[in-house]
Design an enzyme around this catalytic site. Sequence first.
Site, PDB file in Angstrom:
ATOM      1  N   PRO A   2       0.834  -1.212   0.000  1.00 27.62           N
ATOM      2  CA  PRO A   2       0.000   0.000   0.000  1.00 27.62           C
ATOM      3  C   PRO A   2       0.866   1.260   0.000  1.00 27.62           C
ATOM      4  O   PRO A   2       1.861   1.322   0.717  1.00 27.62           O
ATOM      5  CB  PRO A   2      -0.791  -0.115   1.300  1.00 27.62           C
ATOM      6  CG  PRO A   2      -0.752  -1.556   1.664  1.00 27.62           C
ATOM      7  CD  PRO A   2       0.553  -2.077   1.130  1.00 27.62           C
ATOM      8  N   GLU A   3       0.487   2.220  -0.826  1.00 23.82           N
ATOM      9  CA  GLU A   3       1.213   3.487  -0.911  1.00 23.82           C
ATOM     10  C   GLU A   3       0.311   4.607  -0.384  1.00 23.82           C
ATOM     11  O   GLU A   3      -0.744   4.320   0.170  1.00 23.82           O
ATOM     12  CB  GLU A   3       1.636   3.734  -2.374  1.00 23.82           C
ATOM     13  CG  GLU A   3       2.412   2.553  -2.961  1.00 23.82           C
ATOM     14  CD  GLU A   3       2.797   2.750  -4.425  1.00 23.82           C
ATOM     15  OE1 GLU A   3       2.953   3.895  -4.859  1.00 23.82           O
ATOM     16  OE2 GLU A   3       2.934   1.727  -5.131  1.00 23.82           O
TER      17      GLU A   3
END
Length: 274
Positions: A2-3
């Site tokens: 996840p960014e």
Amino acid sequence: MPELPEVETVVRSLRQPLIGRTITGAVFPTDPGRQVNLDPVLIGQRIAGQRVEAINRRAKYLLFRLSADTLIIHLKMTGHLYVLPADEPNPFDRWVRVRFPLDNGQELRFSDSRRFGRVYLCSEPEDVLPDLGPEPLEDDFTLDIFRKRLKGRKGVLKSLLLNQAFIAGVGNIYADEALHIARLHPQRHADSLNDDEVARLYMGIRQALADGVRYEGASINWYRKPDGSRGQSQNHLRAYRERGDDQPCPVCGGPIMTIRVGQRGTHFCPTCQT
Ligand SMILES: [Zn+2]
């Protein structure tokens, strides 16, 4: 992993069920080992009775500001956060690493198959967080500031965008997206950009991340929203491709190429990105 857009989506989804609630403890079904910064029994004792005042994001970290402490969670590759009634099972429970019961009969759970995620309880977030660059979607992150930060940098653009101390929250997907929007080759050197190219890169970073937030993140591998549903960013990607996905460049219709830059799979259009 996840960014920024994925973590931001999780933060926004957790505010409604959690803010104002009091955490009554912390239950670790198995020894969390290095996933935590304190003895797990101590975490349970110390967090009990603390109210959730605010939930925010810094880079890819979730920060839960509590009455006395801050709870910091990094999802890493397979972390998933969700809130359910304490007696309601969920498919993600198979990998649940910690449960935080709440005063209303609900529970915040952290599931993490690969165990790379991190759960820290601390009084000063600065003691735990590494050196992090500016938040690219904040109003005070201006083109002028970006230009100044870029000065003296010599590395290739793809690696620079992944450097969390240079700019916070960008990972492999949104780095490829930003460079496609900016029409810049991922192996260009930072000190080779002219003024116009720097401005395009700045816009590309902001637009790629803003689109990611708008579409609530990319559910390509593990990432799901707290309610278990998928984000939609994977349906709007310009250059980033999973293995076997040979969709052409949405701008010129040519093939997207995959190379390795700094050991990371990197996707770009050789026609549009020079
Ligand atoms: Zn193209």
